[in-house]
Design a protein around this motif. Structure first.
Motif, PDB file in Angstrom:
ATOM      1  N   GLY A  13      38.169  70.123  68.750  1.00  0.00           N
ATOM      2  CA  GLY A  13      39.292  70.373  69.644  1.00  0.00           C
ATOM      3  C   GLY A  13      40.141  71.509  69.123  1.00  0.00           C
ATOM      4  O   GLY A  13      39.916  72.021  68.017  1.00  0.00           O
ATOM      5  N   PRO A  14      41.150  71.924  69.895  1.00  0.00           N
ATOM      6  CA  PRO A  14      42.007  73.036  69.475  1.00  0.00           C
ATOM      7  C   PRO A  14      42.770  72.718  68.200  1.00  0.00           C
ATOM      8  O   PRO A  14      43.190  71.583  67.968  1.00  0.00           O
ATOM      9  CB  PRO A  14      42.970  73.200  70.661  1.00  0.00           C
ATOM     10  CG  PRO A  14      42.302  72.526  71.814  1.00  0.00           C
ATOM     11  CD  PRO A  14      41.508  71.409  71.229  1.00  0.00           C
ATOM     12  N   THR A  33      27.042  64.670  64.193  1.00  0.00           N
ATOM     13  CA  THR A  33      27.096  64.647  65.654  1.00  0.00           C
ATOM     14  C   THR A  33      28.450  65.197  66.082  1.00  0.00           C
ATOM     15  O   THR A  33      29.488  64.772  65.562  1.00  0.00           O
ATOM     16  CB  THR A  33      26.927  63.220  66.199  1.00  0.00           C
ATOM     17  OG1 THR A  33      25.628  62.736  65.855  1.00  0.00           O
ATOM     18  CG2 THR A  33      27.089  63.194  67.714  1.00  0.00           C
ATOM     19  N   ILE A  34      28.442  66.145  67.023  1.00  0.00           N
ATOM     20  CA  ILE A  34      29.673  66.780  67.498  1.00  0.00           C
ATOM     21  C   ILE A  34      29.975  66.320  68.922  1.00  0.00           C
ATOM     22  O   ILE A  34      29.104  66.359  69.794  1.00  0.00           O
ATOM     23  CB  ILE A  34      29.545  68.316  67.506  1.00  0.00           C
ATOM     24  CG1 ILE A  34      29.236  68.848  66.103  1.00  0.00           C
ATOM     25  CG2 ILE A  34      30.814  68.952  68.059  1.00  0.00           C
ATOM     26  CD1 ILE A  34      30.411  68.976  65.200  1.00  0.00           C
ATOM     27  N   LEU A  35      31.214  65.900  69.159  1.00  0.00           N
ATOM     28  CA  LEU A  35      31.713  65.670  70.517  1.00  0.00           C
ATOM     29  C   LEU A  35      32.679  66.802  70.836  1.00  0.00           C
ATOM     30  O   LEU A  35      33.614  67.054  70.066  1.00  0.00           O
ATOM     31  CB  LEU A  35      32.443  64.331  70.619  1.00  0.00           C
ATOM     32  CG  LEU A  35      31.675  63.056  70.253  1.00  0.00           C
ATOM     33  CD1 LEU A  35      32.518  61.835  70.588  1.00  0.00           C
ATOM     34  CD2 LEU A  35      30.352  62.994  70.973  1.00  0.00           C
ATOM     35  N   TRP A  36      32.457  67.480  71.963  1.00  0.00           N
ATOM     36  CA  TRP A  36      33.325  68.609  72.280  1.00  0.00           C
ATOM     37  C   TRP A  36      33.508  68.746  73.781  1.00  0.00           C
ATOM     38  O   TRP A  36      32.676  68.291  74.573  1.00  0.00           O
ATOM     39  CB  TRP A  36      32.787  69.904  71.674  1.00  0.00           C
ATOM     40  CG  TRP A  36      31.447  70.375  72.184  1.00  0.00           C
ATOM     41  CD1 TRP A  36      30.223  69.850  71.896  1.00  0.00           C
ATOM     42  CD2 TRP A  36      31.211  71.478  73.068  1.00  0.00           C
ATOM     43  NE1 TRP A  36      29.229  70.547  72.534  1.00  0.00           N
ATOM     44  CE2 TRP A  36      29.802  71.560  73.258  1.00  0.00           C
ATOM     45  CE3 TRP A  36      32.033  72.404  73.701  1.00  0.00           C
ATOM     46  CZ2 TRP A  36      29.209  72.528  74.070  1.00  0.00           C
ATOM     47  CZ3 TRP A  36      31.447  73.380  74.503  1.00  0.00           C
ATOM     48  CH2 TRP A  36      30.054  73.433  74.675  1.00  0.00           C
ATOM     49  N   GLN A  59      24.825  67.007  69.797  1.00  0.00           N
ATOM     50  CA  GLN A  59      26.078  67.341  70.457  1.00  0.00           C
ATOM     51  C   GLN A  59      26.169  66.690  71.828  1.00  0.00           C
ATOM     52  O   GLN A  59      25.181  66.598  72.558  1.00  0.00           O
ATOM     53  CB  GLN A  59      26.241  68.856  70.577  1.00  0.00           C
ATOM     54  CG  GLN A  59      25.091  69.594  71.245  1.00  0.00           C
ATOM     55  CD  GLN A  59      25.372  71.087  71.352  1.00  0.00           C
ATOM     56  OE1 GLN A  59      26.381  71.508  71.915  1.00  0.00           O
ATOM     57  NE2 GLN A  59      24.471  71.897  70.797  1.00  0.00           N
ATOM     58  N   PHE A  60      27.365  66.220  72.135  1.00  0.00           N
ATOM     59  CA  PHE A  60      27.655  65.607  73.423  1.00  0.00           C
ATOM     60  C   PHE A  60      28.986  66.168  73.912  1.00  0.00           C
ATOM     61  O   PHE A  60      29.907  66.391  73.118  1.00  0.00           O
ATOM     62  CB  PHE A  60      27.746  64.081  73.305  1.00  0.00           C
ATOM     63  CG  PHE A  60      26.507  63.437  72.758  1.00  0.00           C
ATOM     64  CD1 PHE A  60      25.444  63.135  73.596  1.00  0.00           C
ATOM     65  CD2 PHE A  60      26.398  63.143  71.403  1.00  0.00           C
ATOM     66  CE1 PHE A  60      24.290  62.539  73.088  1.00  0.00           C
ATOM     67  CE2 PHE A  60      25.258  62.548  70.886  1.00  0.00           C
ATOM     68  CZ  PHE A  60      24.200  62.248  71.736  1.00  0.00           C
ATOM     69  N   THR A  61      29.086  66.400  75.207  1.00  0.00           N
ATOM     70  CA  THR A  61      30.313  66.959  75.762  1.00  0.00           C
ATOM     71  C   THR A  61      31.102  65.896  76.518  1.00  0.00           C
ATOM     72  O   THR A  61      30.559  64.881  76.953  1.00  0.00           O
ATOM     73  CB  THR A  61      30.013  68.134  76.709  1.00  0.00           C
ATOM     74  OG1 THR A  61      29.182  67.675  77.779  1.00  0.00           O
ATOM     75  CG2 THR A  61      29.311  69.261  75.961  1.00  0.00           C
TER      76      THR A  61
END
Length: 427
Positions: A13-14, A33-36, A59-61
């Motif tokens: 996140g920002p 694992t990245i959530l973005w 990765q999951f959005t």
């Protein structure tokens, strides 16, 4: 990966270190694992997607408005994660809430609620006997008028969940209260860093003193710390550069050159705040105003400060990203060695008036300045920065630099400021 690798969910996140900085470090020793959340800009989104894929991250959005806490828990279950990590002030509440509900290293509920709510912070700090300015919550124009009577003037109005000096205003006897309330609400509502509702806090304005006796420094500082299982290590005190109206940050230099007695006083005040809020497993970036009565808390941020990850690396070869990953999986983080040099984040701000950029330096030009390590130039000729939207909007460049002395870094900041030219534009 090694036999001792841990599985880790990281919520992007920002704010905080960029993915370019933290992903390589986390992938060295963690199954990541990245959530973005896609920004909606194909160039930005494709760059992130490619970066995560290049480092073989799953990765999951998600989208703004999704129940992020439940999504984090869902993927933590499916990925059998050992820990949950977040560097972004905008996502840290959901990340710590999910970790707490899953029984992973986190912070107590009371502490989580105060992580981004400055009003709740003030209540907990005051209840524990930590000195705080007079304050009042403001949700309407009528409440602002009453808050001014209770708190007194001059005072500072800011969102309870704001960041980067968003919608922050000085209130004094000459202020048109209805007008400034509408300005504050509008600035808050158009910026994603604000909370879901336009709730503000009005605080008695702290009158600062310059502890450095040098006007190239500001009248405030920050303490950078990490806490693991309730035990806190103070990593550095950051000497801040003076603010640009309205309360916009120009950066800072660590470690501090203040006398050791002043540093010990700041460490003790930071420890009191961390204990008062009940923080157990996190980084903290606590800003203090120097006053005639001693340091007073401006705010407690339960995350690593913006740019601090890079500064600690350049100053002491310390990897705070790795340390926070260790904390998130319940592992004792490495201690930081004494810094061997000074490191700065330089964020020159445009003046608080309508201006158009007519000349900006190139990154290569800035990298030739003494100590410069990296340079990002945000605006170019023809741009008209909206300084009214806070530090991020008013920042002309983001530069990291390191040197054997503070003086070199102060001169580099002065040179960086002078490398931009402007022309006034009609209001």
């Amino acid at each position: 990966m090694t036999a001792t690798s841990r599985t880790l969910i990281c919520v992007d996140g920002p704010g905080g270190p960029t993915p370019e900085w933290f992903v390589p470090r986390l992938c060295d020793g963690h199954d990541l694992t990245i959530l973005w959340a896609p920004a909606g800009d194909p160039l930005i989104d494709d760059h992130k997607r490619d970066l995560f894929a290049r480092w073989k991250c799953r990765q999951f959005t998600f989208n703004t408005g999704d129940d992020l806490t439940e999504l984090i828990k869902k993927y933590a279950h499916s990925e059998q994660s050992d820990g949950i990590l977040c560097f972004s002030e905008l996502r840290v509440i959901e990340a710590y809430t999910a970790a707490l509900e899953l029984g992973l290293p986190a912070n107590p509920v009371q502490a989580i609620n105060a992580m981004r709510d400055k009003y709740e912070q003030r209540k907990l700090l005051a209840a524990a006997g930590v000195p705080v300015p007079r304050y009042a919550r403001v949700r309407t124009g009528t409440e602002l008028k009453e808050a001014c009577r209770r708190v007194g003037l001059p005072a500072i109005l800011k969102p309870v969940t704001g960041a980067g000096s968003l919608a922050t205003y000085l209130i004094d006897d000459s202020t048109d209260l209805p007008a400034v309330w509408e300005l504050a609400r509008a600035a808050h509502d158009r910026d994603s860093r604000g909370g879901k509702t336009s709730t503000f806090i009005l605080e008695d304005r702290l009158i600062g003193v310059n502890k450095h006796s040098d006007d190239r420094y500001g009248d405030y500082a920050s303490v950078e710390s990490i806490t693991f299982d309730g035990r806190t290590e103070h990593l550095a005190v950051t000497d801040k550069l003076p603010l640009t109206p309205t309360f916009r940050e120009n950066g800072g230099i660590l470690p501090s050159v203040l006398p050791e007695a002043d540093i010990e006083t700041l460490h003790a005040a930071a420890a009191d705040a961390i204990q008062a809020l009940g923080l157990k497993n996190c980084a903290t970036h606590i800003e203090f105003k120097f006053t005639a009565d001693g340091p007073r808390i401006i705010e407690v941020n339960c995350r690593i400060g913006g740019g601090v990850s890079e500064q600690l690396f350049y100053a002491a070869d310390y990897d705070v990203v790795d340390a926070l990953a260790d904390i998130s999986v319940g592992r004792q983080p490495a201690r930081m060695k004494d810094p061997e040099r000074y490191a700065a984040i330089l964020l020159p701000q445009i003046a608080s008036e309508p201006l158009e950029v007519v000349h900006a330096p190139t990154p290569d030009e800035v990298l030739s300045f003494p100590g410069a390590k990296s340079a990002y130039i945000k605006y170019s000729a023809g741009d008209c920065p909206r300084w009214e939207d806070g530090t991020v909007a008013g920042t002309l460049a983001r530069v990291f630099a390191a040197a054997s002395d503070h003086e070199t870094l102060l001169r580099t900041f002065h040179r960086l400021e002078g490398s931009f030219n402007f022309v006034e534009i009609p209001c």
